[in-house]
Design a protein around this motif. Structure first.
Motif, mmCIF file in Angstrom:
data_model
loop_
_atom_site.group_PDB
_atom_site.id
_atom_site.type_symbol
_atom_site.label_atom_id
_atom_site.label_comp_id
_atom_site.label_asym_id
_atom_site.label_seq_id
_atom_site.Cartn_x
_atom_site.Cartn_y
_atom_site.Cartn_z
ATOM 1 N N GLY A 35 0.800 -1.213 0.000
ATOM 2 C CA GLY A 35 0.000 0.000 0.000
ATOM 3 C C GLY A 35 0.834 1.265 0.000
ATOM 4 O O GLY A 35 0.394 2.313 -0.451
ATOM 5 N N TYR A 36 2.026 1.204 0.530
ATOM 6 C CA TYR A 36 2.934 2.354 0.517
ATOM 7 C C TYR A 36 4.346 1.851 0.753
ATOM 8 O O TYR A 36 4.568 0.650 0.983
ATOM 9 C CB TYR A 36 2.518 3.392 1.554
ATOM 10 N N LEU A 37 5.299 2.786 0.676
ATOM 11 C CA LEU A 37 6.694 2.412 0.847
ATOM 12 C C LEU A 37 7.243 3.082 2.108
ATOM 13 O O LEU A 37 7.589 4.263 2.099
ATOM 14 C CB LEU A 37 7.512 2.837 -0.386
ATOM 15 N N SER A 38 7.292 2.339 3.173
ATOM 16 C CA SER A 38 7.809 2.873 4.440
ATOM 17 C C SER A 38 9.324 2.993 4.350
ATOM 18 O O SER A 38 9.956 2.453 3.432
ATOM 19 C CB SER A 38 7.446 1.938 5.587
ATOM 20 N N SER A 39 9.930 3.674 5.318
ATOM 21 C CA SER A 39 11.406 3.769 5.267
ATOM 22 C C SER A 39 12.042 2.402 5.437
ATOM 23 O O SER A 39 13.094 2.129 4.855
ATOM 24 C CB SER A 39 11.950 4.752 6.304
ATOM 25 N N ASP A 40 11.391 1.530 6.192
ATOM 26 C CA ASP A 40 11.928 0.165 6.314
ATOM 27 C C ASP A 40 11.880 -0.552 4.968
ATOM 28 O O ASP A 40 12.828 -1.236 4.575
ATOM 29 C CB ASP A 40 11.114 -0.643 7.342
ATOM 30 N N THR A 71 -1.696 4.416 2.798
ATOM 31 C CA THR A 71 -2.803 4.867 1.961
ATOM 32 C C THR A 71 -4.058 4.057 2.295
ATOM 33 O O THR A 71 -3.979 2.976 2.888
ATOM 34 C CB THR A 71 -2.474 4.659 0.481
ATOM 35 N N GLY A 72 -5.195 4.601 1.875
ATOM 36 C CA GLY A 72 -6.437 3.893 2.092
ATOM 37 C C GLY A 72 -6.605 2.724 1.122
ATOM 38 O O GLY A 72 -5.846 2.582 0.167
ATOM 39 N N ARG A 73 -7.629 1.919 1.397
ATOM 40 C CA ARG A 73 -7.897 0.773 0.526
ATOM 41 C C ARG A 73 -8.299 1.246 -0.876
ATOM 42 O O ARG A 73 -8.088 0.569 -1.862
ATOM 43 C CB ARG A 73 -9.018 -0.072 1.136
ATOM 44 N N ARG A 74 -8.925 2.405 -0.910
ATOM 45 C CA ARG A 74 -9.278 3.005 -2.202
ATOM 46 C C ARG A 74 -8.545 4.330 -2.332
ATOM 47 O O ARG A 74 -8.773 5.247 -1.541
ATOM 48 C CB ARG A 74 -10.774 3.300 -2.286
ATOM 49 N N ILE A 75 -7.714 4.429 -3.338
ATOM 50 C CA ILE A 75 -7.029 5.698 -3.613
ATOM 51 C C ILE A 75 -7.786 6.396 -4.724
ATOM 52 O O ILE A 75 -7.897 5.881 -5.834
ATOM 53 C CB ILE A 75 -5.564 5.460 -4.001
ATOM 54 N N ILE A 76 -8.355 7.550 -4.379
ATOM 55 C CA ILE A 76 -9.140 8.291 -5.358
ATOM 56 C C ILE A 76 -8.309 9.458 -5.874
ATOM 57 O O ILE A 76 -7.894 10.320 -5.107
ATOM 58 C CB ILE A 76 -10.446 8.820 -4.725
ATOM 59 N N HIS A 77 -8.056 9.432 -7.161
ATOM 60 C CA HIS A 77 -7.379 10.554 -7.816
ATOM 61 C C HIS A 77 -8.425 11.358 -8.570
ATOM 62 O O HIS A 77 -9.099 10.819 -9.446
ATOM 63 C CB HIS A 77 -6.337 10.054 -8.830
ATOM 64 N N VAL A 78 -8.534 12.634 -8.257
ATOM 65 C CA VAL A 78 -9.412 13.514 -9.019
ATOM 66 C C VAL A 78 -8.534 14.336 -9.954
ATOM 67 O O VAL A 78 -7.597 14.998 -9.510
ATOM 68 C CB VAL A 78 -10.200 14.458 -8.084
ATOM 69 N N CYS A 79 -8.823 14.242 -11.242
ATOM 70 C CA CYS A 79 -8.034 14.997 -12.209
ATOM 71 C C CYS A 79 -8.362 16.475 -12.059
ATOM 72 O O CYS A 79 -9.530 16.863 -12.072
ATOM 73 C CB CYS A 79 -8.318 14.542 -13.632
ATOM 74 N N PRO A 109 -9.723 8.220 8.618
ATOM 75 C CA PRO A 109 -9.204 7.513 9.792
ATOM 76 C C PRO A 109 -9.462 6.003 9.757
ATOM 77 O O PRO A 109 -8.683 5.221 10.312
ATOM 78 C CB PRO A 109 -9.970 8.154 10.960
ATOM 79 N N ASP A 110 -10.527 5.591 9.057
ATOM 80 C CA ASP A 110 -10.794 4.145 8.996
ATOM 81 C C ASP A 110 -9.927 3.440 7.951
ATOM 82 O O ASP A 110 -10.045 2.227 7.755
ATOM 83 C CB ASP A 110 -12.284 3.889 8.708
ATOM 84 N N GLY A 111 -9.057 4.207 7.277
ATOM 85 C CA GLY A 111 -8.147 3.583 6.309
ATOM 86 C C GLY A 111 -8.829 3.142 5.035
ATOM 87 O O GLY A 111 -8.283 2.321 4.288
ATOM 88 N N GLU A 112 -10.004 3.677 4.762
ATOM 89 C CA GLU A 112 -10.739 3.239 3.581
ATOM 90 C C GLU A 112 -10.387 4.081 2.345
ATOM 91 O O GLU A 112 -10.220 3.549 1.257
ATOM 92 C CB GLU A 112 -12.244 3.304 3.864
#
Lengths: 155, 432
Positions: A35-40, A71-79, A109-112
């Protein structure tokens, strides 16, 4: 580090053996899982490809589709490109911000949901457009805004 | 209106042409057989030169000439296809890869054969998830049918194609930044020369071509250079895909013979303006080019005529702006794009796009100050021609021309402390 990342690193290096070409494909693949790239994670990738950690960090931070925060389970990109702006993308963004109770760049906050702006998504004929986990949603007027938040999504 | 026959956008006429069996049933891979059968790569390069085909990514450089810059020194050569389409207003390459990926792959094999490349890459914009899936599937299918891999169709020619996903960066559409990204680095542009033809991918001779450019190869091989020259003008022959967006009745991609008048594109292909709105301005070639005004609608859409009219054909991303739209708002929105996409390497571009966006935004919300227009002109002067790559100059095309053609509109904003068109501030994440 997850054990299968080693296999993934080998596969990336087999397909793209020259220079550091294996880096972007491996980052994509691991981010797809994490879901993302942590420093680890960045340190793990650097280790797997025998690169310096700051180097990998510098590459990750350059590209807008590599995320360094969860990031959330759904990543919404608005153009928010010009054609979409002429078609009402700003209103769409405001509607989604109000609906989700977050601002652009944030995750609920719910990570959605993660709500992000996108620069021109090359679908100007279907303005305003959005993507949910990089799948296009076309002609998203305000009535269709709610639909953006629903339905099953691929990760 | 639709023309008698489409070539590049056949996907609009033939359902499922993205499937290899449908593509093959419609002359698919016939051009490849013909090209390999003639067994004369140099003749292919000559044919492309004779056709007058020019790069469709924006610069319009003659494709055959670009190919002939490759030094003949025995080093490995690469073909790289630029599918990092992200120029606001442009959406043609996305349609080509999503709906007819085999056309691109066939074009790539022919182009690789002509330039004697043994390895080719498609750099696919990171946001194009579907596009990358379609390309990967099509590449696999092409391998299975013997169009890729070793000894293609028993010709002795071998080629591998790899699909590489970008990760979100407009600047990677600039060819040297693309090569950096493909090598696993930040997408900062390289100093030129050396040009990619001499030292490109992995330091080797490399041709970088746009998706649409390469998609011209199959019809070109099948129909010949003379056919291509039956369309367009002497210097701008052939076909161009124009992406039309804005308040027209039928926004979309249209394949036109070059030199088709802008008015015909808008009125006939794109169905005219919605609600008969008047046209205020048109950005004819993607967000990086100066605007044309309503009295320039008879401009023929070929490279020379659009240039003579004060703009550029560019990528063919045609954004139509109606009479109700504020040009300060348009300029502010585009500057914000370049601000976000500046790689940050050169100070004039990095800081200048920030500052210009800020000033344009404050003018739009009625907080402009006397002298702001001179300030913008001064900033533009300090960016134009003073940065490493074309992005800085690209950021200026619309704002500088809009300030020239619509000076009064900009001035009224400052004098009246408000947008005369009642526009509220466009959404922006930074300062307003």
């Amino acid at each position: 580090m997850k054990p299968h990342w080693e296999t993934w690193a080998k596969e990336a290096k087999t397909e793209f053996p020259k220079a550091n070409s294996a880096l972007l494909p491996l980052l994509h693949r691991i981010q797809g899982e994490e879901g993302y790239l942590s420093s680890d994670t960045i340190a793990d990738v650097a280790h797997l490809l025998d690169l310096a950690v700051p180097y990998v960090e510098s590459v990750v931070s350059f590209y807008s589709l590599f995320y360094q925060r969860p990031t959330g389970r759904r990543i919404i990109h608005v153009c928010t490109g010009l054609s979409c702006a002429l078609g009402g993308s700003d209103e769409l963004m405001h509607r989604l911000e109000a609906k989700l109770g977050i601002q652009e760049g944030q995750t609920t906050p719910d990570g959605e949901y993660t709500l992000l702006e996108a620069e021109c998504l090359a679908a100007c004929d279907k303005a305003p457009v959005a993507q949910v986990n990089l799948r296009y949603r076309e002609s998203v007027d305000l009535e269709a805004a709610d639909e953006l938040l629903k339905g099953e999504v691929e990760s | 209106m639709s023309q008698a026959r489409r070539y590049l956008l056949r996907n609009q006429d033939i359902p499922d042409i993205d499937r290899i069996e449908v593509y093959e049933a419609n002359q698919g891979y016939q051009a490849l057989r013909q090209a390999l059968g003639q067994n004369d790569p140099a003749a292919l390069v000559d044919m492309v030169k004779a056709s007058g085909l020019r790069g469709r990514g924006g610069a319009g450089f003659p494709t055959g000439v670009k190919w002939s810059f490759l030094p003949d020194d025995g080093r490995p050569r690469y073909l790289v296809v630029n599918s990092d389409e992200a120029e606001p207003g442009t959406f043609k390459d996305r349609e080509l890869i999503e709906h007819n990926p085999h056309q691109l792959i066939e074009g790539m094999i022919i182009s690789s054969y002509a330039t004697r490349a043994r390895e080719a890459y498609i750099y696919c914009r990171g946001e194009f998830r579907r596009g990358a899936e379609q390309l990967r599937r099509a590449v696999e299918e092409a391998y299975r049918r013997g169009y890729l891999g070793d000894n293609i169709l028993d010709s002795g020619f071998s080629l591998d194609i790899k699909v590489y996903r970008g990760a979100g960066a407009y600047i990677c559409g600039e060819e040297s930044a693309l090569l950096e990204s493909l090598e696993g680095k930040r997408g900062n542009p390289r100093l030129k020369p050396p040009f990619p033809a001499v030292a490109g991918l992995y330091g080797m001779p490399t041709v970088v071509n746009n998706v649409e450019t390469i998609c011209n190869l199959p019809p070109l091989v099948l129909n010949g250079a003379a056919w291509y020259r039956t369309m367009g003008t002497e210097k701008s022959p052939g076909l161009k895909i124009m992406s039309v967006s804005g308040p027209v009745n039928r926004p979309g991609n249209y394949e036109i013979p070059l030199a088709t008048p802008l008015r015909v594109l808008i009125d006939e292909y794109a169905g005219g303006m919605r609600e008969q709105r008047g046209i205020k301005a048109v950005i004819p070639g993607g967000s990086s080019v100066p605007v044309l005004t309503a009295d320039q609608l008879d401009t023929p859409l070929d490279y020379e005529s659009v240039l003579a009219a004060g703009s550029m054909l560019g990528s063919g991303g045609c954004i139509v702006i109606d009479e109700h739209t504020c040009m300060v708002g348009v300029s502010a929105r585009l500057l914000k794009f370049y601000r976000e996409e500046s790689c940050g390497k050169c100070t004039p571009c990095r800081e200048g796009t920030y500052w210009m966006t800020d000033v344009l935004n404050r003018i739009e919300v009625g907080e402009g100050k006397p002298g702001d227009l001179e300030l913008i002109a001064d900033m533009a002067d300090n960016i134009g021609g003073k940065v490493f790559c074309p992005l800085g100059d690209a950021a200026l095309g619309v704002v500088v021309s809009a300030m020239q053609h619509f000076a009064e509109e900009f001035e009224v904003h400052i004098k009246e402390h408000a947008c005369p068109m009642g526009a509220r501030l466009y959404y922006d994440t930074v300062n307003y």
